[in-house]
Structure formats: C-alpha cells, structure tokens
Design a protein around this motif. Structure first.
Motif, PDB file in Angstrom:
ATOM      1  N   LEU A 105       0.735  -1.123   0.065  1.00  0.00           N
ATOM      2  CA  LEU A 105      -0.012  -0.091  -0.045  1.00  0.00           C
ATOM      3  C   LEU A 105       0.914   1.470   0.039  1.00  0.00           C
ATOM      4  CD1 LEU A 105      -2.779  -0.964   2.379  1.00  0.00           C
ATOM      5  CD2 LEU A 105      -2.603  -1.268   0.030  1.00  0.00           C
ATOM      6  N   GLN A 106       1.981   1.177   0.609  1.00  0.00           N
ATOM      7  CA  GLN A 106       2.873   2.154   0.475  1.00  0.00           C
ATOM      8  C   GLN A 106       3.376   2.441  -0.960  1.00  0.00           C
ATOM      9  OE1 GLN A 106       6.810   1.996   2.584  1.00  0.00           O
ATOM     10  NE2 GLN A 106       6.170   3.875   3.597  1.00  0.00           N
ATOM     11  N   VAL A 107       3.613   1.421  -1.795  1.00  0.00           N
ATOM     12  CA  VAL A 107       3.991   1.638  -3.179  1.00  0.00           C
ATOM     13  C   VAL A 107       2.829   2.155  -3.844  1.00  0.00           C
ATOM     14  CG1 VAL A 107       4.415   0.168  -5.221  1.00  0.00           C
ATOM     15  CG2 VAL A 107       5.494  -0.391  -3.143  1.00  0.00           C
ATOM     16  N   LEU A 108       1.376   1.715  -3.682  1.00  0.00           N
ATOM     17  CA  LEU A 108       0.481   2.312  -4.069  1.00  0.00           C
ATOM     18  C   LEU A 108       0.524   3.896  -3.760  1.00  0.00           C
ATOM     19  CD1 LEU A 108      -2.431   2.367  -5.598  1.00  0.00           C
ATOM     20  CD2 LEU A 108      -3.243   1.459  -3.771  1.00  0.00           C
ATOM     21  N   GLU A 109       0.455   4.239  -2.652  1.00  0.00           N
ATOM     22  CA  GLU A 109       0.371   5.661  -2.321  1.00  0.00           C
ATOM     23  C   GLU A 109       1.634   6.546  -3.011  1.00  0.00           C
ATOM     24  OE1 GLU A 109      -0.668   6.874   2.114  1.00  0.00           O
ATOM     25  OE2 GLU A 109       0.821   5.187   2.166  1.00  0.00           O
ATOM     26  N   ALA A 110       2.732   5.956  -3.156  1.00  0.00           N
ATOM     27  CA  ALA A 110       3.836   6.620  -3.824  1.00  0.00           C
ATOM     28  C   ALA A 110       3.462   6.983  -5.170  1.00  0.00           C
ATOM     29  CB  ALA A 110       5.203   5.808  -3.575  1.00  0.00           C
ATOM     30  N   SER A 111       3.009   5.718  -5.955  1.00  0.00           N
ATOM     31  CA  SER A 111       2.638   6.066  -7.149  1.00  0.00           C
ATOM     32  C   SER A 111       1.488   7.169  -7.341  1.00  0.00           C
ATOM     33  CB  SER A 111       2.199   4.565  -7.875  1.00  0.00           C
ATOM     34  OG  SER A 111       3.252   3.592  -7.969  1.00  0.00           O
ATOM     35  N   GLY A 112       0.515   7.081  -6.688  1.00  0.00           N
ATOM     36  CA  GLY A 112      -0.613   8.046  -6.807  1.00  0.00           C
ATOM     37  C   GLY A 112      -0.104   9.266  -6.555  1.00  0.00           C
ATOM     38  N   ALA A 113       0.951   9.597  -5.562  1.00  0.00           N
ATOM     39  CA  ALA A 113       1.499  10.780  -5.201  1.00  0.00           C
ATOM     40  C   ALA A 113       2.088  11.350  -6.566  1.00  0.00           C
ATOM     41  CB  ALA A 113       2.587  10.707  -4.086  1.00  0.00           C
ATOM     42  N   LEU A 114       3.051  10.391  -7.398  1.00  0.00           N
ATOM     43  CA  LEU A 114       3.909  10.868  -8.519  1.00  0.00           C
ATOM     44  C   LEU A 114       2.796  11.531  -9.390  1.00  0.00           C
ATOM     45  CD1 LEU A 114       6.164   7.928  -9.034  1.00  0.00           C
ATOM     46  CD2 LEU A 114       6.697  10.205  -8.210  1.00  0.00           C
ATOM     47  N   LEU A 115       1.555  10.933  -9.489  1.00  0.00           N
ATOM     48  CA  LEU A 115       0.734  11.396 -10.525  1.00  0.00           C
ATOM     49  C   LEU A 115       0.068  12.755 -10.150  1.00  0.00           C
ATOM     50  CD1 LEU A 115      -0.949  11.178 -13.199  1.00  0.00           C
ATOM     51  CD2 LEU A 115      -2.667   9.560 -12.081  1.00  0.00           C
ATOM     52  N   VAL A 116      -0.211  12.690  -8.668  1.00  0.00           N
ATOM     53  CA  VAL A 116      -0.687  14.040  -8.341  1.00  0.00           C
ATOM     54  C   VAL A 116       0.275  15.297  -8.660  1.00  0.00           C
ATOM     55  CG1 VAL A 116      -1.044  15.281  -6.008  1.00  0.00           C
ATOM     56  CG2 VAL A 116      -2.082  13.154  -6.497  1.00  0.00           C
ATOM     57  N   ALA A 117       1.524  14.951  -8.283  1.00  0.00           N
ATOM     58  CA  ALA A 117       2.454  16.057  -8.684  1.00  0.00           C
ATOM     59  C   ALA A 117       2.570  16.272  -9.894  1.00  0.00           C
ATOM     60  CB  ALA A 117       3.751  15.558  -8.010  1.00  0.00           C
ATOM     61  N   MET A 118       2.601  15.363 -10.846  1.00  0.00           N
ATOM     62  CA  MET A 118       2.754  15.712 -12.382  1.00  0.00           C
ATOM     63  C   MET A 118       1.496  16.501 -12.796  1.00  0.00           C
ATOM     64  SD  MET A 118       5.513  15.018 -13.083  1.00  0.00           S
ATOM     65  CE  MET A 118       5.409  15.505 -15.031  1.00  0.00           C
ATOM     66  N   PRO A 123       1.739  21.829 -17.322  1.00  0.00           N
ATOM     67  CA  PRO A 123       1.162  23.059 -18.062  1.00  0.00           C
ATOM     68  C   PRO A 123      -0.319  22.090 -18.897  1.00  0.00           C
ATOM     69  CG  PRO A 123       3.268  23.382 -18.377  1.00  0.00           C
ATOM     70  CD  PRO A 123       3.242  21.989 -17.993  1.00  0.00           C
ATOM     71  N   PRO A 124      -1.246  22.860 -18.441  1.00  0.00           N
ATOM     72  CA  PRO A 124      -2.706  22.216 -19.292  1.00  0.00           C
ATOM     73  C   PRO A 124      -2.571  22.086 -20.651  1.00  0.00           C
ATOM     74  CG  PRO A 124      -3.015  24.438 -18.510  1.00  0.00           C
ATOM     75  CD  PRO A 124      -1.630  24.063 -18.092  1.00  0.00           C
ATOM     76  N   GLN A 125      -1.662  22.707 -21.351  1.00  0.00           N
ATOM     77  CA  GLN A 125      -1.509  22.646 -22.691  1.00  0.00           C
ATOM     78  C   GLN A 125      -0.996  21.509 -23.258  1.00  0.00           C
ATOM     79  OE1 GLN A 125      -0.413  25.243 -21.064  1.00  0.00           O
ATOM     80  NE2 GLN A 125       1.304  25.921 -22.109  1.00  0.00           N
ATOM     81  N   GLY A 131      -2.794   4.883 -25.130  1.00  0.00           N
ATOM     82  CA  GLY A 131      -3.263   3.848 -25.827  1.00  0.00           C
ATOM     83  C   GLY A 131      -4.807   4.268 -26.606  1.00  0.00           C
ATOM     84  N   TYR A 132      -5.458   5.124 -25.872  1.00  0.00           N
ATOM     85  CA  TYR A 132      -6.979   5.375 -26.296  1.00  0.00           C
ATOM     86  C   TYR A 132      -6.830   6.760 -26.941  1.00  0.00           C
ATOM     87  CZ  TYR A 132      -9.007   1.376 -23.974  1.00  0.00           C
ATOM     88  OH  TYR A 132      -9.263   0.225 -23.530  1.00  0.00           O
ATOM     89  N   GLY A 133      -5.521   7.335 -27.203  1.00  0.00           N
ATOM     90  CA  GLY A 133      -5.468   8.761 -27.908  1.00  0.00           C
ATOM     91  C   GLY A 133      -4.655   9.867 -26.931  1.00  0.00           C
ATOM     92  N   VAL A 134      -4.256  10.625 -27.548  1.00  0.00           N
ATOM     93  CA  VAL A 134      -3.442  11.622 -27.036  1.00  0.00           C
ATOM     94  C   VAL A 134      -4.311  12.200 -26.064  1.00  0.00           C
ATOM     95  CG1 VAL A 134      -2.117  13.892 -27.555  1.00  0.00           C
ATOM     96  CG2 VAL A 134      -1.848  11.864 -28.933  1.00  0.00           C
ATOM     97  N   SER A 135      -3.909  12.709 -24.891  1.00  0.00           N
ATOM     98  CA  SER A 135      -4.720  13.391 -23.753  1.00  0.00           C
ATOM     99  C   SER A 135      -3.894  14.334 -23.071  1.00  0.00           C
ATOM    100  CB  SER A 135      -4.933  12.230 -22.797  1.00  0.00           C
ATOM    101  OG  SER A 135      -6.038  12.874 -22.056  1.00  0.00           O
ATOM    102  N   ASP A 136      -4.380  14.984 -22.229  1.00  0.00           N
ATOM    103  CA  ASP A 136      -3.894  16.212 -21.440  1.00  0.00           C
ATOM    104  C   ASP A 136      -3.699  15.983 -20.065  1.00  0.00           C
ATOM    105  OD1 ASP A 136      -6.427  16.225 -20.737  1.00  0.00           O
ATOM    106  OD2 ASP A 136      -6.968  18.351 -21.316  1.00  0.00           O
ATOM    107  N   PRO A 137      -3.001  16.688 -19.002  1.00  0.00           N
ATOM    108  CA  PRO A 137      -3.013  16.538 -17.983  1.00  0.00           C
ATOM    109  C   PRO A 137      -4.274  15.965 -17.136  1.00  0.00           C
ATOM    110  CG  PRO A 137      -1.483  18.242 -18.268  1.00  0.00           C
ATOM    111  CD  PRO A 137      -2.351  17.944 -19.395  1.00  0.00           C
ATOM    112  N   GLU A 138      -5.383  16.947 -17.413  1.00  0.00           N
ATOM    113  CA  GLU A 138      -6.662  16.433 -16.674  1.00  0.00           C
ATOM    114  C   GLU A 138      -7.006  15.215 -17.156  1.00  0.00           C
ATOM    115  OE1 GLU A 138     -11.286  17.298 -16.726  1.00  0.00           O
ATOM    116  OE2 GLU A 138     -10.187  18.593 -18.152  1.00  0.00           O
ATOM    117  N   GLY A 139      -6.940  14.789 -18.530  1.00  0.00           N
ATOM    118  CA  GLY A 139      -7.222  13.315 -18.910  1.00  0.00           C
ATOM    119  C   GLY A 139      -6.487  12.274 -18.320  1.00  0.00           C
ATOM    120  N   PHE A 140      -5.236  12.398 -17.866  1.00  0.00           N
ATOM    121  CA  PHE A 140      -4.369  11.575 -17.315  1.00  0.00           C
ATOM    122  C   PHE A 140      -4.825  11.579 -15.626  1.00  0.00           C
ATOM    123  CE2 PHE A 140      -1.723  11.891 -20.976  1.00  0.00           C
ATOM    124  CZ  PHE A 140      -1.481  10.416 -21.264  1.00  0.00           C
TER     125      PHE A 140
END
Length: 217
Positions: A105-118, A123-125, A131-140
C-alpha cells in the motif's frame, strides 16, 4: 426543461481528485486481513496483490507519460513492463513481497503521489500519448481516478471489504472520459457499468469498453 434548469457540467478533474481517490482507496484497503491478498480480485484473473501492483503501475505510468520535457505523442515512455508469471499483469512497478501488505500500500500511495505531482505541475496545454488517444493532464488525472475507483472495487470484492466512492468523484470522471454513458443514473453504478463491472437497468451491459481521453478543447 428550460435552459436555465439544465444543471451545469461537473468541474474538471484535478490533481486533488487523484489524491482523494488514492487516499480513500488506501484507507479501505488497510482494513484487509494480512492473509487475504492471495484471493482473486473480483472478476479479474489476477489475485489481490497483483491487482494492487497493477493499480500502482497504472498511476506510475500516467505520471511518467507526462514527465519528459517533450512528452511522446506516438508511444509510451519506454520503461520495461514485464509479468512475473504467465497471465499476470505486465508492470514496471513491483512491490517487495517481504514488506507485506503495508509495503504494498505504500507503493500504491507513492505512485499516486507521483501522478498528483505531475498533474499539478504540468501545463494544461501539454499533450501526451495514451493507447486510447493523445490526452492532457486532466485526462491523465481522470484515468488515474477511474483506475483507482474500479480496481479498488475489484480488490474490495476479493478482500471482503465495502467500497462506495464519492458520487461527485464518479460524476466528474464519467463526464471527462465516458461521454457515451447515461447521464440520468447514479454515478457509481454507471461507472461500474461503463467499465464492464456492473449492470445498469435499461442498458445492455457492454461486452467491450473504453474511455475517451481527448482534451475537452
């Protein structure tokens, strides 16, 4: 219905939503018995340990896809994803089993924190491949929330836990990623239906499903 009576669309999916989803998921999963993680995760072919690793890997993968100064538009950042057994999930992230469920669960938390930070700092642009198409930070961010909510559902079924995420969180990711989903049904059952995990009265259960990560504009 008069135009003024039409409810406004849910707000965008944010880094705070990812943080909230992961925090709630980890809090529920901490309640699992120590010896329960070898159980099958819901309707998946993986066990609960593998599924939690896969979820951590999903969050990690979305974070690193946004990481390069020029994110790739035609493929994934080339980490090595590999399965530890035939039929197991192909991950770049694997938890040390000697650390037990708490370490997992610590690994899960750490991976989540990486996505939160990114998501919070990109930048939103910015655009990056999925694989389902090019996306933006909100999409990820929305993808990370969906992965967290539905895989925690899988885990909760396997671990014998109760899991019902907040309706507003489900509604935001449905609006962002599943424009084809019904809009007059409860958001959590609809998200389970949209991801092939549940029934929805009046709607045939999809045999195949996907989301649509294209930017809103």
């Amino acid at each position: 219905m008069a135009p003024e009576d039409v409810p406004p669309p849910p707000p965008p999916v944010t880094a705070d939503d990812v943080d909230r989803a992961v925090r709630l998921a980890v809090a529920v999963l901490r309640q699992a018995p120590q010896d329960a993680w070898s159980a099958k995760a819901g309707s998946l072919t993986w066990d609960c340990w593998e599924t939690a690793e896969h979820l951590a890997d999903d969050l990690f993968a979305y974070a690193v896809q946004l990481g390069p100064r020029q994110p790739p538009l035609e493929g994934e950042v080339p980490f090595l994803w590999e399965s530890r057994r035939p039929g197991g999930p192909a991950n770049a992230v694997h938890a040390d089993r000697s650390a037990g469920p708490a370490g997992l669960l610590q690994v899960l938390e750490a991976s989540g924190a990486l996505l939160v930070a990114m998501v919070r700092t990109t930048p939103p642009q910015t655009r990056a491949y999925h694989g389902y198409g090019v996306s933006d930070p909100e999409g990820f961010a929305a993808m990370g929330v969906v992965e967290t909510l539905v895989h925690t559902h899988d885990l909760a079924e396997g671990l014998g836990l109760d899991w019902t995420p907040p309706a507003d969180l489900c509604a935001r990711v449905l609006t962002r990623l599943f424009p084809q989903a019904p809009q007059d049904t409860a958001s959590w059952p609809t998200l389970l239906w949209a991801t092939g995990r549940g029934e929805l009265p009046g709607h045939a259960r999809p045999t195949r499903w996907r989301w649509y990560g294209a930017p809103r504009s």
